[in-house]
Every structure is written in C-alpha cells, then in structure tokens.
Design a protein around this motif. Structure first.
Motif, mmCIF file in Angstrom:
data_model
loop_
_atom_site.group_PDB
_atom_site.id
_atom_site.type_symbol
_atom_site.label_atom_id
_atom_site.label_comp_id
_atom_site.label_asym_id
_atom_site.label_seq_id
_atom_site.Cartn_x
_atom_site.Cartn_y
_atom_site.Cartn_z
ATOM 1 N N ALA A 124 -67.482 3.036 17.970
ATOM 2 C CA ALA A 124 -69.108 2.903 18.356
ATOM 3 C C ALA A 124 -70.206 2.841 17.532
ATOM 4 N N THR A 125 -69.875 2.775 16.615
ATOM 5 C CA THR A 125 -70.373 2.268 16.299
ATOM 6 C C THR A 125 -70.652 0.944 15.697
ATOM 7 N N ALA A 126 -69.431 0.401 15.143
ATOM 8 C CA ALA A 126 -68.803 -1.287 15.347
ATOM 9 C C ALA A 126 -69.681 -2.092 16.204
ATOM 10 N N PHE A 127 -69.691 -1.552 17.600
ATOM 11 C CA PHE A 127 -69.436 -2.201 18.466
ATOM 12 C C PHE A 127 -71.122 -2.179 18.557
ATOM 13 N N ARG A 128 -72.009 -1.091 18.457
ATOM 14 C CA ARG A 128 -73.390 -1.132 17.819
ATOM 15 C C ARG A 128 -74.093 -2.479 17.058
ATOM 16 N N TRP A 129 -73.291 -2.595 16.189
ATOM 17 C CA TRP A 129 -73.418 -3.566 14.993
ATOM 18 C C TRP A 129 -73.783 -4.930 15.670
ATOM 19 N N GLU A 130 -72.439 -4.911 16.094
ATOM 20 C CA GLU A 130 -72.108 -6.299 17.001
ATOM 21 C C GLU A 130 -72.483 -6.945 18.048
ATOM 22 N N ASN A 131 -74.054 -5.682 18.624
ATOM 23 C CA ASN A 131 -73.973 -6.189 19.668
ATOM 24 C C ASN A 131 -75.503 -5.835 20.424
ATOM 25 N N CYS A 132 -75.764 -4.410 19.503
ATOM 26 C CA CYS A 132 -77.211 -4.399 19.858
ATOM 27 C C CYS A 132 -77.751 -3.144 18.573
ATOM 28 N N PRO A 133 -77.775 -3.848 17.155
ATOM 29 C CA PRO A 133 -77.720 -3.558 16.244
ATOM 30 C C PRO A 133 -79.522 -2.611 16.044
ATOM 31 N N LEU A 134 -80.423 -3.410 16.006
ATOM 32 C CA LEU A 134 -81.659 -3.023 16.891
ATOM 33 C C LEU A 134 -82.129 -1.347 17.821
ATOM 34 N N LEU A 160 -73.734 -9.759 29.792
ATOM 35 C CA LEU A 160 -74.076 -11.557 29.445
ATOM 36 C C LEU A 160 -73.470 -12.442 27.753
ATOM 37 N N ASP A 161 -73.272 -10.797 26.587
ATOM 38 C CA ASP A 161 -72.736 -10.513 25.532
ATOM 39 C C ASP A 161 -71.248 -10.691 25.624
ATOM 40 N N LEU A 162 -70.483 -9.575 26.427
ATOM 41 C CA LEU A 162 -69.208 -9.425 26.625
ATOM 42 C C LEU A 162 -68.563 -10.435 27.451
ATOM 43 N N ARG A 163 -69.517 -10.240 28.428
ATOM 44 C CA ARG A 163 -68.814 -11.526 29.576
ATOM 45 C C ARG A 163 -67.912 -11.296 30.467
ATOM 46 N N VAL A 164 -68.125 -9.372 30.530
ATOM 47 C CA VAL A 164 -67.564 -8.689 32.047
ATOM 48 C C VAL A 164 -68.379 -9.143 32.637
ATOM 49 N N ALA A 212 -57.113 -5.325 34.007
ATOM 50 C CA ALA A 212 -56.119 -5.433 33.279
ATOM 51 C C ALA A 212 -56.567 -6.285 32.485
ATOM 52 N N ASN A 213 -56.593 -6.993 32.891
ATOM 53 C CA ASN A 213 -57.095 -8.109 31.464
ATOM 54 C C ASN A 213 -59.044 -7.601 30.948
ATOM 55 N N GLY A 214 -59.628 -6.869 31.114
ATOM 56 C CA GLY A 214 -60.569 -6.214 30.378
ATOM 57 C C GLY A 214 -61.888 -7.376 31.089
ATOM 58 N N ARG A 215 -61.202 -8.164 32.256
ATOM 59 C CA ARG A 215 -62.660 -8.744 32.245
ATOM 60 C C ARG A 215 -63.050 -8.951 33.584
ATOM 61 N N GLU A 216 -62.902 -7.471 34.133
ATOM 62 C CA GLU A 216 -63.781 -7.221 35.247
ATOM 63 C C GLU A 216 -63.667 -5.358 35.352
ATOM 64 N N ILE A 217 -65.487 -5.280 35.862
ATOM 65 C CA ILE A 217 -65.031 -4.189 36.282
ATOM 66 C C ILE A 217 -65.415 -3.777 37.890
ATOM 67 N N ARG A 218 -64.582 -3.225 38.571
ATOM 68 C CA ARG A 218 -65.035 -3.373 39.815
ATOM 69 C C ARG A 218 -65.966 -1.557 39.746
ATOM 70 N N VAL A 219 -67.095 -1.440 41.050
ATOM 71 C CA VAL A 219 -67.799 -0.206 41.031
ATOM 72 C C VAL A 219 -68.220 -0.068 42.027
ATOM 73 N N ASP A 220 -67.967 1.010 42.778
ATOM 74 C CA ASP A 220 -68.608 1.527 44.171
ATOM 75 C C ASP A 220 -70.268 1.369 44.045
ATOM 76 N N ALA A 221 -70.643 0.592 44.700
ATOM 77 C CA ALA A 221 -71.451 -0.349 45.061
ATOM 78 C C ALA A 221 -72.988 0.890 45.269
ATOM 79 N N ALA A 222 -72.696 2.517 46.422
ATOM 80 C CA ALA A 222 -73.854 3.575 46.093
ATOM 81 C C ALA A 222 -74.254 4.156 44.891
#
Ligand code: ZN
Length: 216
Positions: free
Chosen positions: A15-25, A38-42, A63-73
């Motif tokens: 989790a710390t590494a993710f923050r460093w890579e994507n939103c360090p500040l 925008l950054d991970l292109r999901v 399965a390929n990690g490129r898409e997240i389906r979510v309930d619209a409401a």
C-alpha cells in the motif's frame, strides 16, 4: 495459528509503495478513481442494476485487471464507500492478479464463477488481504496517528475535556472520516486496530494523576 498468505506488513508495504508510485504527496482522501482511470488505465464501467443481477455484489475487477464493472447507483451514491470499493478492487489487482490462470476466462461470468469456486480458505484469505490493503492505503498509519491526535484535541475542547463519552468519540471519528474520505465505521475499525483510544485513555489517566499529584 492461522498462517496467512501475505503478512500484514507485506500488505502494508504494498500500500505504501502504491502511494509512492501514484500519489506521493497526497494526504487525506486520495483521488483513487482518477488515479485508476488516468494513471493505471483501468476502465471503470457503471452498469444499471448490477447489484441485483449479481445477488449483492456491487462490482468486480475483470480477469485481466483492465476493467472494473460497478453498479451505477452505488457509484453515484456515497463517495466514501465508492472509494473503499475501488481500494478493495485495486488490492485484488495489485496483490492477486498473478493467481489468475492466464487466458482461462472467456467471459466475465466465467471469471466471477471461478471466484465462487475458489477454495474457501484461499478465498477468505484473499478477501482479508484486500480489506487490509484498502485500510492501509486509505488510512495510512502515520497520517492516522497525526490526524487522530488533532481530532481528539478538537473533541476535547468541544466536550469539556471528556473525550471518552459516546458523542465525543463519534465527533472525533467523524472528523477523521471527513479527512480520509471513508466511513466512520471504517475509521472506528482502523482506530481500534491501532489502539488509538486506549492510548488516549492512558494519557488521560496520566493527566489526572499529574493534576491530583500537583494539587493533592
Ligand atoms: Zn474482494
């Protein structure tokens, strides 16, 4: 003793590494949707009535990690729960993608049923890990300690020194929830595992001891 697949410190390091890579500040509520799109292109795809059609699942990662389906409401509902959902799916993407057998799933439904067939022990381990990652990512320990202290000080002023009453605790946890952009319930769990209220109680006992010591 239960042997976990990944230790809590390993998950926390991810989790710390993710923050460093994507939103360090970043502090407070991180813009997870923006980072993921925008950054991970999901691709985040809202679907009407997904919750009903899946029997209570608000969304899932492909399965390929490129898409997240979510309930619209759900997506347009409580932004704090939506953020926690994204953190959870991100955990599966970051920690568990390598467990997915390559090319096996032609349809999303096949992937979802693969989940349901997972050995229950492994399945619950993976869910546990995803929940831990979400908590570490959205409420990092160092920031939690700092903001908790500030929130308790504000609550102490407002509730005439008594921060252990139900309303004072709820008030402080609400301040933390607003800061981190998560629900009060998640804050209460995180504060519990970091034993923050016990620390306040110890400190209060010391204050009382010093006061009576000085005046007695
Ligand atoms: Zn999950």
């Amino acid at each position: 003793m239960i042997r976990r697949r990944l230790s809590c410190s390993a998950i926390s390091a991810e989790a710390t590494a993710f923050r460093w890579e994507n939103c360090p500040l970043a502090t407070g509520a991180i813009e997870l949707e923006e980072i993921m799109e925008l950054d991970l292109r999901v691709e985040i795809v809202p679907e009407t009535n997904l919750l009903h059609r899946t029997g209570g699942r608000v969304g899932s990662l492909s399965a390929n990690g490129r898409e997240i389906r979510v309930d619209a409401a759900f997506q347009s509902g409580d932004p704090r729960e939506y953020r926690s959902f994204l953190a959870h799916e991100l955990a599966h993407r970051r920690l568990h993608m390598k467990l997915v057998p390559g090319r096996k799933f032609v349809t999303r439904e096949a992937f979802v049923s693969f989940h349901e067939l997972l050995d229950t022990a492994l399945g619950s381990d993976l869910e546990y890990e995803a929940r831990r990652f979400g908590a570490y990512l959205l409420m990092p320990k160092s920031e939690m300690l700092l903001v908790f202290k500030q929130a308790v000080d504000v609550a102490r002023d407002r509730f005439s020194g008594d921060v252990h009453s139900g309303p004072a605790r709820m008030f402080a946890e609400k301040l933390l929830a607003d800061h981190f952009g998560v629900s009060e319930a998640r804050i209460a769990i995180r504060a519990g595992e970091l034993e923050l209220w016990q620390e306040v109680r110890r400190e209060q006992r010391w204050r009382g001891f010093i006061r009576t010591g000085l005046t007695g």
